[in-house]
Enzyme design. Structure first.
Site, mmCIF file in Angstrom:
data_model
loop_
_atom_site.group_PDB
_atom_site.id
_atom_site.type_symbol
_atom_site.label_atom_id
_atom_site.label_comp_id
_atom_site.label_asym_id
_atom_site.label_seq_id
_atom_site.Cartn_x
_atom_site.Cartn_y
_atom_site.Cartn_z
ATOM 1 N N HIS A 85 25.703 52.879 52.576
ATOM 2 C CA HIS A 85 26.393 51.939 51.690
ATOM 3 C C HIS A 85 27.098 50.810 52.455
ATOM 4 O O HIS A 85 27.955 50.134 51.888
ATOM 5 C CB HIS A 85 27.430 52.638 50.810
ATOM 6 C CG HIS A 85 26.855 53.494 49.725
ATOM 7 N ND1 HIS A 85 26.214 54.683 49.974
ATOM 8 C CD2 HIS A 85 26.842 53.348 48.376
ATOM 9 C CE1 HIS A 85 25.830 55.230 48.833
ATOM 10 N NE2 HIS A 85 26.196 54.441 47.839
ATOM 11 N N HIS A 94 18.282 55.552 40.427
ATOM 12 C CA HIS A 94 19.707 55.426 40.133
ATOM 13 C C HIS A 94 19.956 54.180 39.290
ATOM 14 O O HIS A 94 19.632 53.058 39.685
ATOM 15 C CB HIS A 94 20.458 55.353 41.457
ATOM 16 C CG HIS A 94 21.934 55.355 41.359
ATOM 17 N ND1 HIS A 94 22.667 54.190 41.264
ATOM 18 C CD2 HIS A 94 22.836 56.371 41.357
ATOM 19 C CE1 HIS A 94 23.958 54.490 41.216
ATOM 20 N NE2 HIS A 94 24.092 55.808 41.275
ATOM 21 N N GLU A 98 22.186 60.369 38.562
ATOM 22 C CA GLU A 98 22.707 59.279 37.726
ATOM 23 C C GLU A 98 21.583 58.298 37.384
ATOM 24 O O GLU A 98 21.739 57.082 37.469
ATOM 25 C CB GLU A 98 23.850 58.555 38.459
ATOM 26 C CG GLU A 98 24.933 59.503 38.957
ATOM 27 C CD GLU A 98 25.997 58.814 39.799
ATOM 28 O OE1 GLU A 98 25.735 57.724 40.325
ATOM 29 O OE2 GLU A 98 27.102 59.359 39.920
ATOM 30 N N GLU A 146 26.465 55.792 32.718
ATOM 31 C CA GLU A 146 27.605 55.441 33.564
ATOM 32 C C GLU A 146 28.197 54.083 33.184
ATOM 33 O O GLU A 146 27.460 53.127 32.921
ATOM 34 C CB GLU A 146 27.172 55.435 35.032
ATOM 35 C CG GLU A 146 28.304 55.167 35.998
ATOM 36 C CD GLU A 146 27.860 55.179 37.449
ATOM 37 O OE1 GLU A 146 28.612 54.660 38.293
ATOM 38 O OE2 GLU A 146 26.764 55.695 37.737
ATOM 39 N N CYS A 173 34.169 54.065 41.301
ATOM 40 C CA CYS A 173 33.559 52.745 41.138
ATOM 41 C C CYS A 173 33.806 52.145 39.759
ATOM 42 O O CYS A 173 33.928 50.927 39.615
ATOM 43 C CB CYS A 173 32.054 52.831 41.415
ATOM 44 S SG CYS A 173 31.228 54.184 40.544
ATOM 45 N N CYS A 174 33.874 52.990 38.719
ATOM 46 C CA CYS A 174 33.897 52.471 37.351
ATOM 47 C C CYS A 174 35.193 51.759 36.944
ATOM 48 O O CYS A 174 35.127 50.689 36.320
ATOM 49 C CB CYS A 174 33.584 53.594 36.365
ATOM 50 S SG CYS A 174 31.909 54.272 36.542
ATOM 51 N N CYS A 214 29.547 51.914 35.048
ATOM 52 C CA CYS A 214 29.081 50.898 35.996
ATOM 53 C C CYS A 214 27.698 50.379 35.641
ATOM 54 O O CYS A 214 27.376 49.218 35.915
ATOM 55 C CB CYS A 214 29.059 51.459 37.418
ATOM 56 S SG CYS A 214 30.656 51.430 38.254
ATOM 57 N N ASP A 266 19.623 48.051 52.318
ATOM 58 C CA ASP A 266 20.558 49.115 51.985
ATOM 59 C C ASP A 266 20.008 49.978 50.849
ATOM 60 O O ASP A 266 19.383 49.476 49.917
ATOM 61 C CB ASP A 266 21.899 48.492 51.564
ATOM 62 C CG ASP A 266 23.037 49.491 51.529
ATOM 63 O OD1 ASP A 266 23.006 50.397 50.682
ATOM 64 O OD2 ASP A 266 23.967 49.367 52.348
ATOM 65 N N GLY A 267 20.253 51.282 50.947
ATOM 66 C CA GLY A 267 19.804 52.185 49.901
ATOM 67 C C GLY A 267 20.445 51.922 48.556
ATOM 68 O O GLY A 267 19.929 52.362 47.526
ATOM 69 N N HIS A 268 21.578 51.237 48.531
ATOM 70 C CA HIS A 268 22.224 50.852 47.274
ATOM 71 C C HIS A 268 22.241 49.331 47.178
ATOM 72 O O HIS A 268 23.038 48.662 47.828
ATOM 73 C CB HIS A 268 23.656 51.381 47.199
ATOM 74 C CG HIS A 268 24.238 51.355 45.816
ATOM 75 N ND1 HIS A 268 24.186 50.237 45.000
ATOM 76 C CD2 HIS A 268 24.865 52.319 45.081
ATOM 77 C CE1 HIS A 268 24.767 50.489 43.855
ATOM 78 N NE2 HIS A 268 25.183 51.763 43.878
#
Length: 672
Positions: free
Chosen positions: A157, A286, A338, A354, A434-435, A356, A207-209
């Site tokens: 991340h 995700h 998720e 979610e 995060c939310c 987010c 990046d994986g996210h």
């Protein structure tokens, strides 16, 4: 208003945004709530000043390593060399601070707040001190994993965290003119540019996210520097080119040194890295990662004119909206990862949804509107704003949902492991937090979601939020109305320029067959093109009025019968709002109720100013089956239909649920 446009010439759509004062009673309440309560509350948590009880982590992450105090600000002080302590928290926890800072930037546009400005300036100073000389900034690696920078980007991340800072820095610079904030972002981008690319010594992966892609687009548009958009384009196009990239990096780093094992074994689709973007046909993996990736796709496509990226954005939009999105706009069908699952798999009681992800869909829709004038994008944005996102926060601003189900039962959530991720009351905070900050930055930036100015100067009015707007061109628009409770929206347009302005009003799909448009006192019958009705505002005129009358009758909605879980059921809507039944208003169990699928002529509507902050309540005649005896037979003859009675079913907007007594809730009702 207190906005300072630090780059008035700018680049692209952002430079054409109007300066907006929100006058909507609905949204003004939320903006004031965020400024007065949410941001101070979140600051006290992030700064370790307030203890919070953490519920079981909905994503399956272990929480036993976390105590009741959050360490996000302290981690920055440790990275800056001002305190000696171990890293505590999630590896990506810096991003919660950055989203808070971004929300503050937008808040300062709405209201001068010296104390909030002082805190935010102090955070910027601390971030600058924590940043390494080479521009790198990630406290997890600076404190705990010094030798592993960029060595495991599938899970680390690092670019996600820095991307969130870049977004915050752009917003804070635009709001306050703080050059230090922008300077940190530019040094960060230079560090990324140095380490990633096609060069022999550079890293050939993303990046994986996803997040850095949309952040670089923001930086490019704000500064006018094309190299940031080019870098974002590179990250988009490199994704999936080498499906083995993550595995090779992980092996080189050593499997025995895994710092985020909970997601290690997910498939490549989880990271949107199984194949190149141009080949991806479905929104897989995700859900939040997908929406952030898609936001970057649409934004970079517009900035660079890349038709292939634009096509990918359209294709993934269709996959989500046509086959994988809930009626409330929420996405993510399973708590495992998720994630999305497969087409039309939309369970209501084990879903994830979610907060987010709904925020991310709002970002995505906004960028699609900037790319193309299409009413559907505005329809989905409206769905997210009034349903999917707002449900993530309590009316007091200090409790939050990570998971947002459309059907919930406290007994089932407590007694069934498959539903353990669902809460029937909001939590004060999360280990993976995060939310809350994501929702705060969306609400405080709502003024950016009302209008879109296209490249040819056309002004699209796609969100019905009462406000006063002044455009860089000199055009002024005052929008009035009591939406979402009332369907009459008016715009008074002053056009002091020497050329006519094309003005497009979104006609929501839910009222497309029943609306009236009045232009300067007379009823107009304009052609509706892709969901927008266009009128021409003459040059040099003042007080040009456009009025839209929408059909706000209560309506019943069914899903496609490809959705197994909703077969034989209906949902209740009025305007943009999805309604739900709660046990505190209706004797449970709620699954015993059935409503007629005919036109809901008997449905009643009443606005109750003292209920849930002021809401419209829908009542409808329903059939309620009497519950069978507790000790009676488990299975009975179908001829024994039991006893039923006519009752009044009372429903409230979905976004308000779980603000009263703990109990059952359902959106979808049996159809009699």
């Amino acid at each position: 208003m207190n906005a300072t446009n630090a780059n008035p010439e700018g680049a692209g759509t952002e430079a054409r945004l109007p300066d907006v004062e929100i006058t909507s009673a609905f949204w003004r309440r939320y903006i004031d709530l965020v400024i007065d309560k949410v941001l101070p509350y979140q600051w006290s948590v992030l700064n370790g000043e307030r203890e919070v009880d953490l519920p079981p982590d909905p994503g399956g992450n272990p929480v036993d390593a976390y105590d009741k105090l959050n360490h996000s600000i302290r981690n920055l002080r440790v990275a800056a060399g001002e305190e000696d302590a171990p890293f505590r928290g999630m590896p990506f926890q810096d991003s919660d601070v950055y989203k808070w800072l971004e929300a503050v930037a937008y808040a300062l546009h709405h209201r001068s707040d010296p104390e909030l400005r002082r805190l935010a300036d102090g955070v910027v100073d601390l971030i600058a001190r924590a940043q390494r000389e080479d521009g790198y900034l990630d406290t997890f690696f600076q404190i705990k994993e010094h030798d592993r920078v960029f060595k495991r980007i599938q899970q680390s991340h690092e670019l996600y965290v820095m991307g969130h800072y870049i977004e915050a820095a752009v917003a804070y610079w635009q709001a306050t003119g703080n050059e230090k904030a922008l300077g940190v972002a530019k040094r960060m981008a230079a560090c990324i540019e140095e380490n990633f690319g096609d060069g022999e010594t550079q890293i050939h992966g993303a990046d994986g996210h996803p997040e850095i892609e949309l952040a670089l687009a923001c930086l490019a548009e704000a500064t006018g520097e094309e190299r940031y958009a080019a870098m974002g384009r590179w990250f988009l196009n490199v994704r999936g080119q080498d499906p083995d990239f993550y595995d090779e990096q992980n092996r080189a780093d050593g499997w025995d040194r895994d710092f985020f094992a909970v997601i290690r074994d997910f498939p490549r689709t989880y990271y949107q890295a199984a194949e190149p973007i141009a080949d991806q046909r479905d929104a897989d993996g995700h859900a939040v990662r997908v929406t952030y990736l898609c936001t970057g796709l649409a934004h970079i496509a517009r900035l660079t004119g890349d038709a292939s990226l634009a096509e990918s954005a359209e294709r993934l939009w269709d996959s989500i909206v046509r086959r994988r999105m809930y009626i409330t706009g929420q996405i993510g069908s399973t708590h495992v990862g998720e994630s999305f699952t497969y087409d039309y798999d939309l369970p209501n009681d084990t879903m994830y949804g979610e907060t987010c992800a709904s925020v991310g869909m709002s970002f995505f829709a906004r960028q699609m509107l900037a790319m193309k004038a299409r009413g559907e994008y505005g329809d989905v944005l409206e769905k997210e704003l009034f349903n999917g996102t707002l449900a993530g926060m309590s009316l007091d601003g200090t409790h939050f949902y990570y998971v947002n189900p459309l059907e919930a039962d406290p007994a089932a959530c407590k007694g069934t492991p498959d539903k353990g991720h669902v809460l029937t009351h909001r939590a004060g905070w999360f280990a993976c937090a995060c939310c809350p900050a994501n929702l705060a930055r969306l609400i405080t930036s709502i003024d950016r979601y009302i209008y879109t100015v296209m490249a040819d100067g056309t002004i699209l009015a796609h969100q019905f939020i009462a406000s006063k707007a002044v455009f860089p061109s000199g055009v002024r628009i005052e929008q009035a109305g009591d939406y979402p409770w009332d369907g009459v929206i008016t715009w008074r347009v002053d056009n002091p320029t020497d050329r006519a302005v094309r003005f497009g009003v979104r006609i929501p799909a839910w009222s497309a067959d029943s609306f009236e448009l009045h232009v300067d006192g007379g009823q107009a019958r304009p052609d509706v093109v892709d969901g927008f009705a266009y009128v021409e505002v003459p040059a040099g005129g003042e007080g040009f009025e456009v009025r839209l009358d929408l059909n706000m009758a209560v309506r019943l909605v069914r899903s496609s019968n490809r959705v197994r879980e909703d077969a034989g059921k209906v949902a209740v809507m009025r305007g943009p709002l999805v309604y739900c039944a709660e046990e505190c208003d209706n004797a449970g169990p709620l699954w015993l109720y059935s409503v007629s699928g005919a036109a809901p002529t008997e449905a009643g509507y009443r606005f109750e100013p003292d209920l849930l902050g002021g809401v419209g309540v829908v009542t409808k005649v329903a059939i309620r089956a009497q519950e069978d005896p507790k000790d009676g037979p488990l299975y009975l003859s179908a001829e024994d239909r039991g006893i039923s009675e006519l009752v009044e079913l009372r429903m409230v907007p979905y976004y308000t649920w779980a603000n009263r007594d703990d109990g059952q809730m359902t959106v979808w009702l049996n159809r009699s």
